[in-house]
Design a protein around this motif. Structure first.
Motif, PDB file in Angstrom:
ATOM      1  N   GLN A 182       0.817  -1.219   0.000  1.00 20.83           N
ATOM      2  CA  GLN A 182       0.000   0.000   0.000  1.00 20.83           C
ATOM      3  C   GLN A 182       0.850   1.268   0.000  1.00 20.83           C
ATOM      4  O   GLN A 182       0.339   2.366  -0.150  1.00 20.83           O
ATOM      5  CB  GLN A 182      -0.927   0.018   1.216  1.00 20.83           C
ATOM      6  CG  GLN A 182      -1.978  -1.071   1.184  1.00 20.83           C
ATOM      7  CD  GLN A 182      -2.605  -1.317   2.555  1.00 20.83           C
ATOM      8  OE1 GLN A 182      -2.380  -0.572   3.499  1.00 20.83           O
ATOM      9  NE2 GLN A 182      -3.379  -2.380   2.661  1.00 20.83           N
ATOM     10  N   GLY A 183       2.155   1.102   0.213  1.00 24.18           N
ATOM     11  CA  GLY A 183       3.055   2.260   0.180  1.00 24.18           C
ATOM     12  C   GLY A 183       3.166   3.007   1.497  1.00 24.18           C
ATOM     13  O   GLY A 183       3.661   4.126   1.525  1.00 24.18           O
ATOM     14  N   ASN A 184       2.708   2.418   2.614  1.00 22.20           N
ATOM     15  CA  ASN A 184       2.835   3.116   3.896  1.00 22.20           C
ATOM     16  C   ASN A 184       3.638   2.313   4.912  1.00 22.20           C
ATOM     17  O   ASN A 184       3.478   2.467   6.115  1.00 22.20           O
ATOM     18  CB  ASN A 184       1.465   3.538   4.452  1.00 22.20           C
ATOM     19  CG  ASN A 184       0.513   2.360   4.622  1.00 22.20           C
ATOM     20  OD1 ASN A 184       0.886   1.211   4.385  1.00 22.20           O
ATOM     21  ND2 ASN A 184      -0.697   2.652   5.013  1.00 22.20           N
ATOM     22  N   PHE A 185       4.519   1.448   4.411  1.00 20.39           N
ATOM     23  CA  PHE A 185       5.414   0.694   5.283  1.00 20.39           C
ATOM     24  C   PHE A 185       6.374   1.662   5.969  1.00 20.39           C
ATOM     25  O   PHE A 185       6.862   2.602   5.357  1.00 20.39           O
ATOM     26  CB  PHE A 185       6.219  -0.327   4.465  1.00 20.39           C
ATOM     27  CG  PHE A 185       7.252  -1.062   5.279  1.00 20.39           C
ATOM     28  CD1 PHE A 185       6.883  -2.103   6.113  1.00 20.39           C
ATOM     29  CD2 PHE A 185       8.592  -0.701   5.222  1.00 20.39           C
ATOM     30  CE1 PHE A 185       7.826  -2.775   6.878  1.00 20.39           C
ATOM     31  CE2 PHE A 185       9.542  -1.371   5.974  1.00 20.39           C
ATOM     32  CZ  PHE A 185       9.161  -2.404   6.803  1.00 20.39           C
ATOM     33  N   GLY A 186       6.629   1.439   7.253  1.00 16.35           N
ATOM     34  CA  GLY A 186       7.545   2.300   7.997  1.00 16.35           C
ATOM     35  C   GLY A 186       6.866   3.501   8.624  1.00 16.35           C
ATOM     36  O   GLY A 186       7.510   4.374   9.185  1.00 16.35           O
ATOM     37  N   GLN A 187       5.553   3.512   8.541  1.00 12.20           N
ATOM     38  CA  GLN A 187       4.761   4.602   9.097  1.00 12.20           C
ATOM     39  C   GLN A 187       3.912   4.036  10.230  1.00 12.20           C
ATOM     40  O   GLN A 187       3.287   2.988  10.073  1.00 12.20           O
ATOM     41  CB  GLN A 187       3.876   5.146   7.975  1.00 12.20           C
ATOM     42  CG  GLN A 187       3.096   6.375   8.292  1.00 12.20           C
ATOM     43  CD  GLN A 187       2.320   6.837   7.047  1.00 12.20           C
ATOM     44  OE1 GLN A 187       2.649   6.470   5.925  1.00 12.20           O
ATOM     45  NE2 GLN A 187       1.287   7.604   7.269  1.00 12.20           N
ATOM     46  N   CYS A 188       3.913   4.696  11.389  1.00 13.87           N
ATOM     47  CA  CYS A 188       3.138   4.247  12.545  1.00 13.87           C
ATOM     48  C   CYS A 188       1.647   4.238  12.195  1.00 13.87           C
ATOM     49  O   CYS A 188       1.140   5.231  11.664  1.00 13.87           O
ATOM     50  CB  CYS A 188       3.397   5.175  13.736  1.00 13.87           C
ATOM     51  SG  CYS A 188       2.432   4.767  15.204  1.00 13.87           S
ATOM     52  N   ILE A 189       0.956   3.128  12.483  1.00 16.98           N
ATOM     53  CA  ILE A 189      -0.469   3.047  12.132  1.00 16.98           C
ATOM     54  C   ILE A 189      -1.337   3.863  13.089  1.00 16.98           C
ATOM     55  O   ILE A 189      -2.517   4.055  12.833  1.00 16.98           O
ATOM     56  CB  ILE A 189      -0.978   1.590  12.058  1.00 16.98           C
ATOM     57  CG1 ILE A 189      -0.954   0.921  13.429  1.00 16.98           C
ATOM     58  CG2 ILE A 189      -0.221   0.777  11.030  1.00 16.98           C
ATOM     59  CD1 ILE A 189      -1.719  -0.385  13.481  1.00 16.98           C
ATOM     60  N   SER A 190      -0.743   4.358  14.170  1.00 14.57           N
ATOM     61  CA  SER A 190      -1.519   5.156  15.109  1.00 14.57           C
ATOM     62  C   SER A 190      -1.376   6.659  14.846  1.00 14.57           C
ATOM     63  O   SER A 190      -2.353   7.345  14.620  1.00 14.57           O
ATOM     64  CB  SER A 190      -1.090   4.842  16.544  1.00 14.57           C
ATOM     65  OG  SER A 190      -1.814   5.623  17.455  1.00 14.57           O
ATOM     66  N   CYS A 191      -0.127   7.158  14.864  1.00 14.96           N
ATOM     67  CA  CYS A 191       0.078   8.609  14.731  1.00 14.96           C
ATOM     68  C   CYS A 191       0.506   9.033  13.331  1.00 14.96           C
ATOM     69  O   CYS A 191       0.492  10.221  13.010  1.00 14.96           O
ATOM     70  CB  CYS A 191       1.099   9.096  15.761  1.00 14.96           C
ATOM     71  SG  CYS A 191       2.786   8.530  15.423  1.00 14.96           S
ATOM     72  N   GLY A 192       0.926   8.075  12.499  1.00 19.12           N
ATOM     73  CA  GLY A 192       1.327   8.405  11.136  1.00 19.12           C
ATOM     74  C   GLY A 192       2.775   8.852  10.998  1.00 19.12           C
ATOM     75  O   GLY A 192       3.251   9.075   9.897  1.00 19.12           O
ATOM     76  N   GLU A 193       3.474   8.970  12.130  1.00 18.23           N
ATOM     77  CA  GLU A 193       4.884   9.383  12.073  1.00 18.23           C
ATOM     78  C   GLU A 193       5.738   8.251  11.520  1.00 18.23           C
ATOM     79  O   GLU A 193       5.375   7.082  11.602  1.00 18.23           O
ATOM     80  CB  GLU A 193       5.392   9.746  13.482  1.00 18.23           C
ATOM     81  CG  GLU A 193       4.785  10.999  14.063  1.00 18.23           C
ATOM     82  CD  GLU A 193       5.185  12.265  13.329  1.00 18.23           C
ATOM     83  OE1 GLU A 193       6.368  12.382  12.932  1.00 18.23           O
ATOM     84  OE2 GLU A 193       4.318  13.140  13.148  1.00 18.23           O
ATOM     85  N   GLU A 194       6.890   8.622  10.981  1.00 18.21           N
ATOM     86  CA  GLU A 194       7.809   7.629  10.449  1.00 18.21           C
ATOM     87  C   GLU A 194       8.439   6.855  11.608  1.00 18.21           C
ATOM     88  O   GLU A 194       8.830   7.427  12.613  1.00 18.21           O
ATOM     89  CB  GLU A 194       8.894   8.337   9.639  1.00 18.21           C
ATOM     90  CG  GLU A 194       9.615   7.420   8.695  1.00 18.21           C
ATOM     91  CD  GLU A 194      10.502   8.166   7.708  1.00 18.21           C
ATOM     92  OE1 GLU A 194      11.541   7.618   7.345  1.00 18.21           O
ATOM     93  OE2 GLU A 194      10.143   9.291   7.323  1.00 18.21           O
TER      94      GLU A 194
END
Length: 134
Positions: free
Chosen positions: A90-102
């Motif tokens: 989906q292209g969002n690997f490495g991004q926190c699923i809670s806050c969205g920070e890297e």
């Protein structure tokens, strides 16, 4: 700005690095699938064994309980590994699923299937963050 910026930051992860994570995750996924399958087979074998006396029955019961817990842990980890591979697609690997920070690169190196940054992981462990299912 938060969402667009984070998505852009994640996309800029080095393709070579992303491929390394993907290879690591896929290897772990295969290993876990083998373990879960073997553990389920062992559990079925324990079910089919006919225990002769009370000691055999107790040992058999303990083995089944141990195999169940081991299988459960491996299955949970397998789900997290597969979730990381989904996030990669989906292209969002490495991004926190809670806050969205890297998520910190060293954390990803150690636990590439992690879903949370350190701060959110600590909040979750303290019960301050709602556990999200993917």
């Amino acid at each position: 700005m938060g969402t667009g910026y984070m998505a852009k930051a994640t996309v800029t992860m080095d393709k070579k690095k992303l491929d390394q994570f993907k290879k690591k995750l896929e290897e772990r996924q295969q290993e876990l699938r083998r373990i879960v399958s073997r553990t389920e087979q062992d559990g079925r074998a324990a079910d089919s064994e006919t225990a002769q006396d009370i000691a055999d029955k107790a040992a058999n019961s303990y083995n089944k309980e141990f195999l169940f817990h081991q299988s459960n842990n491996e299955r949970q980890l397998l789900g997290m590994v597969e979730g990381a591979l989904d996030r990669m697609r989906q292209g969002n690997f490495g991004q926190c699923i809670s806050c969205g920070e890297e998520i910190n690169a060293k954390r990803l190196e150690a636990v590439p299937w992690t879903r949370y940054c350190i701060a959110c992981q600590e909040k979750m462990e303290k019960g301050q963050l709602q556990h999200e299912h993917e």
